[in-house]
Design an enzyme around this catalytic site. Sequence first.
Site, PDB file in Angstrom:
ATOM      1  N   ASN A 264       0.805  -1.216   0.000  1.00  0.00           N
ATOM      2  CA  ASN A 264       0.000   0.000   0.000  1.00  0.00           C
ATOM      3  C   ASN A 264       0.836   1.263   0.000  1.00  0.00           C
ATOM      4  O   ASN A 264       0.397   2.301  -0.495  1.00  0.00           O
ATOM      5  CB  ASN A 264      -0.926   0.005   1.219  1.00  0.00           C
ATOM      6  CG  ASN A 264      -2.035  -1.015   1.099  1.00  0.00           C
ATOM      7  OD1 ASN A 264      -2.896  -0.906   0.248  1.00  0.00           O
ATOM      8  ND2 ASN A 264      -1.994  -2.030   1.948  1.00  0.00           N
ATOM      9  N   THR A 265       2.043   1.189   0.554  1.00  0.00           N
ATOM     10  CA  THR A 265       2.915   2.363   0.618  1.00  0.00           C
ATOM     11  C   THR A 265       3.993   2.321  -0.446  1.00  0.00           C
ATOM     12  O   THR A 265       4.257   3.322  -1.118  1.00  0.00           O
ATOM     13  CB  THR A 265       3.571   2.470   2.013  1.00  0.00           C
ATOM     14  OG1 THR A 265       2.543   2.541   3.012  1.00  0.00           O
ATOM     15  CG2 THR A 265       4.438   3.715   2.107  1.00  0.00           C
TER      16      THR A 265
ATOM     17  N   GLY B  71      -3.563 -12.140   3.108  1.00  0.00           N
ATOM     18  CA  GLY B  71      -2.909 -11.310   2.103  1.00  0.00           C
ATOM     19  C   GLY B  71      -1.709 -12.017   1.500  1.00  0.00           C
ATOM     20  O   GLY B  71      -1.005 -12.773   2.180  1.00  0.00           O
TER      21      GLY B  71
ATOM     22  N   ASP C  24       1.136 -10.886   0.628  1.00  0.00           N
ATOM     23  CA  ASP C  24       2.401 -10.514   1.263  1.00  0.00           C
ATOM     24  C   ASP C  24       2.622 -11.312   2.531  1.00  0.00           C
ATOM     25  O   ASP C  24       3.737 -11.759   2.817  1.00  0.00           O
ATOM     26  CB  ASP C  24       2.456  -9.007   1.540  1.00  0.00           C
ATOM     27  CG  ASP C  24       1.245  -8.489   2.311  1.00  0.00           C
ATOM     28  OD1 ASP C  24       0.227  -9.202   2.424  1.00  0.00           O
ATOM     29  OD2 ASP C  24       1.315  -7.335   2.807  1.00  0.00           O
TER      30      ASP C  24
END
Length: 256
Positions: free
Chosen positions: A9-10, A108, A110
């Site tokens: 997200n970042t 998720g 990740d």
Amino acid sequence: MLIAIDIGNTNIKLAICANNKIIKRITISSQSRRTADEYFIYLNSTMNQLNLDYKNINNIIISSVVPSITKPIIELSQNYFNIDPTILSNHHADIFNIKISLQNKVLGSDRLADIIAASSLYPHKDLLIIGMGTATVFNLLNKDKCIYGQAIAPGAHILAKSMRQYTALLPEVLISKQDKVIHDNIYHAMESGIYWGYITMINGMIEKIIKEEEKDLYIIATGGNSNLFFNHKTAIHNIEVDLTIKGLIQLHTVLS
């Protein structure tokens, strides 16, 4: 050669790998959306600096929690490398005999990559894996490679941004190590509150999880903030900054 890509997200983290080793890490902000062409220009420029030919890339594996970025990365893979990339998903857990004992089996990609790597690096251990990214995720993985519980809290950068976003006068500050708690100016006071508040949250969560589980856990941290908080009055045993990428490399090894 392999390109392992962790779309968060970042940040988007790209790792150029050879012989299952990372030879170059590239970090691109997820906030600046790019086309496949723009990603290729950025990647090819980096490879040229390393005297690497992009034509030697023969596999691309992706972990993504941002679907809108996944699309141009797939286009990058297909248009420039003539590769249909592997997108890590929960069905890959079976390859590594990892069991997902969570409601709806939702995990998720990740976090799955982290678990793939952690179960290999720390076999036969009950693990608490803390992902310190945009969100802070606590995952429990037992020695039988079953992920059976988790807790999710805000990440340190969310804490910093929220104070700026939801107040009229407080500035946005960077997160940095702090030697003391109390300061006499607003910038250092905010940095201290975020830094020590986050550490206190981490330690408090670890303490409560261990008490609830009633067993010893080997605690590892990963993610962009893990280096910042490791070995500074936390109960974390070790950090694995590249844990997600290492999980993608392992998937590449198994599928090759």
